[in-house]
Design an enzyme around this catalytic site. Structure first.
Site, short mmCIF file in Angstrom:
data_model
loop_
_atom_site.label_atom_id
_atom_site.label_comp_id
_atom_site.label_asym_id
_atom_site.label_seq_id
_atom_site.Cartn_x
_atom_site.Cartn_y
_atom_site.Cartn_z
N GLY A 145 2.83 -1.12 4.33
CA GLY A 145 2.87 0.31 4.02
C GLY A 145 4.30 0.77 3.82
N GLY A 146 4.89 1.36 4.86
CA GLY A 146 6.22 1.99 4.77
C GLY A 146 7.28 1.13 4.09
N HIS A 171 -9.76 1.05 4.65
CA HIS A 171 -8.47 1.22 5.34
C HIS A 171 -8.68 2.13 6.56
CE1 HIS A 171 -4.38 2.31 6.29
NE2 HIS A 171 -4.02 1.22 5.63
N GLU A 191 -7.01 4.43 7.83
CA GLU A 191 -6.76 5.87 7.64
C GLU A 191 -7.98 6.56 7.03
OE1 GLU A 191 -3.06 5.30 5.58
OE2 GLU A 191 -2.15 4.69 7.49
N GLY A 228 2.24 2.07 10.93
CA GLY A 228 3.18 3.18 10.86
C GLY A 228 3.83 3.52 12.18
N SER A 278 3.27 -2.43 10.37
CA SER A 278 4.71 -2.47 10.65
C SER A 278 5.37 -3.79 10.20
CB SER A 278 4.99 -2.20 12.13
OG SER A 278 4.56 -0.88 12.46
N GLU A 318 -5.67 -5.16 10.16
CA GLU A 318 -4.63 -4.17 10.45
C GLU A 318 -4.96 -3.45 11.76
OE1 GLU A 318 -2.49 -2.81 6.59
OE2 GLU A 318 -4.27 -1.59 6.86
N ASN A 333 0.87 -1.18 0.00
CA ASN A 333 0.00 0.00 0.00
C ASN A 333 0.91 1.23 0.00
OD1 ASN A 333 -1.79 2.06 0.41
ND2 ASN A 333 -2.51 1.34 2.42
N TRP A 334 1.00 1.89 -1.16
CA TRP A 334 1.91 3.03 -1.27
C TRP A 334 1.33 4.32 -0.68
CZ3 TRP A 334 4.11 2.41 -6.98
CH2 TRP A 334 5.06 1.39 -6.97
N LYS A 335 0.07 4.27 -0.24
CA LYS A 335 -0.58 5.45 0.37
C LYS A 335 -0.35 6.68 -0.52
CE LYS A 335 -0.31 3.13 4.76
NZ LYS A 335 -0.25 3.18 6.21
P1 13P Z 1 2.85 0.23 7.79
O1 13P Z 1 3.39 -1.03 7.15
O2 13P Z 1 3.61 1.46 7.39
O3 13P Z 1 2.69 0.07 9.27
O4 13P Z 1 1.37 0.44 7.19
C1 13P Z 1 0.47 -0.60 7.21
C2 13P Z 1 -0.70 -0.24 6.37
O5 13P Z 1 -1.46 0.66 6.70
C3 13P Z 1 -0.91 -0.97 5.12
O6 13P Z 1 -2.17 -0.72 4.59
#
Ligand code: 13P
Length: 250
Positions: free
Chosen positions: A235-236, A96, A98, A175, A214, A169, A8-10
């Site tokens: 994500g990251g 998601h 967020e 994050g 994470s 999640e 997920n590149w957000k």
């Molecule tokens: P991180 O891997 O940065 O914790 O993010 C997880 C995420 O929200 C994937 O959708």
């Protein structure tokens, strides 16, 4: 059932950066095991460019991070499933955390997106997860079941396991560098599996459940070995081809 390794590149990457990351990723994934499937959830603005870069690449699929539950209309700023398919992507994320927390998306709205996306030909990953407050208050099962029940409210019982997966999640692990421990992942994934078996009968046992929060190259292999973990949503650590490829190959 193939394990689903999702990035997920957000809200990161220009078209050029996305193209470069994908080219590097494709070369690093040489020798990827047959039982793994990779999907990149890129920003809307990059989907077309990513699809061009991936046109001869069968191992990597493309997805959008959200969609609006209407075919077209006066919905300023929104993007329909048909538009996403038109850009060459065939996956979408719904719910998601967020979007639930920053954009105030309700369980009900997430449910409308999930069923509309599926009905219109997008493979969908519905995201669920509890906050730390909810977990500490003993509400884990209640929150997950509520999000699953409403998130899947209009999804047909015979939806193929290839087309619908769930990502667990925990909000407190996203994050933050604080990955959920094995016991916490096992407990939550068991709640999701139990729900899926009741909701989808036989198909519920083979529906994929991804863990997200994470995930890094260092912890991916241990997480992937846990019962009821059928993939990861990263994500990251998915933003760089080298770290994401190490997760995919872990
Ligand atoms: P991180 O891997 O940065 O914790 O993010 C997880 C995420 O929200 C994937 O959708």
């Amino acid at each position: 059932m193939k394990q689903l390794m999702a990035a997920n590149w957000k809200m990161y990457k220009t078209r050029e950066e996305a193209g470069e990351t994908l080219k590097e990723l494709a070369s690093l994934l040489t020798g990827m095991p047959e039982n793994r499937e990779v999907v990149i959830f890129a920003p809307f603005t990059c989907l077309n460019a990513c699809s061009d870069t991936l046109k001869n690449e069968t191992r990597i699929s493309l997805g959008a991070q959200d969609c609006y539950p209407q075919k077209e209309g006066a919905f300023t700023g929104e993007v329909s499933p048909g538009m996403i398919l038109d850009c060459g992507a065939d996956y979408v994320l719904t719910g998601h955390s967020e979007r639930r927390s920053i954009l105030n998306e309700s369980d009900d709205f997430v449910g409308s997106k999930t069923s509309f996306a599926l009905k219109n030909g997008l493979k969908t990953i519905l995201c669920v997860g509890e906050s730390l407050e909810e977990r500490d208050g003993g509400k884990l099962e209640e929150v997950l079941v509520r999000q699953l029940q409403t998130g899947l409210k209009d999804v047909p019982d015979d939806t193929s396991p290839d087309c619908l997966a769930i990502a667990y999640e925990p909000v407190w692990a996203i994050g933050t560098g604080r990955v959920a421990g094995p016991e916490e992942i096992l407990e939550s994934h068991a709640v999701v599996r139990k729900f899926l078996k009741i909701r989808f009968a036989r198909q519920g046992a083979s529906r994929r459940i991804l863990y997200g929060g994470s995930v890094k190259a260092e912890n991916a292999a241990a997480i992937m070995q846990l019962e009821n973990v059928n993939g990861v949503l990263v994500g990251g650590a998915s933003l760089r081809a080298d770290s994401f490829s190490r997760i995919v190959l872990a």
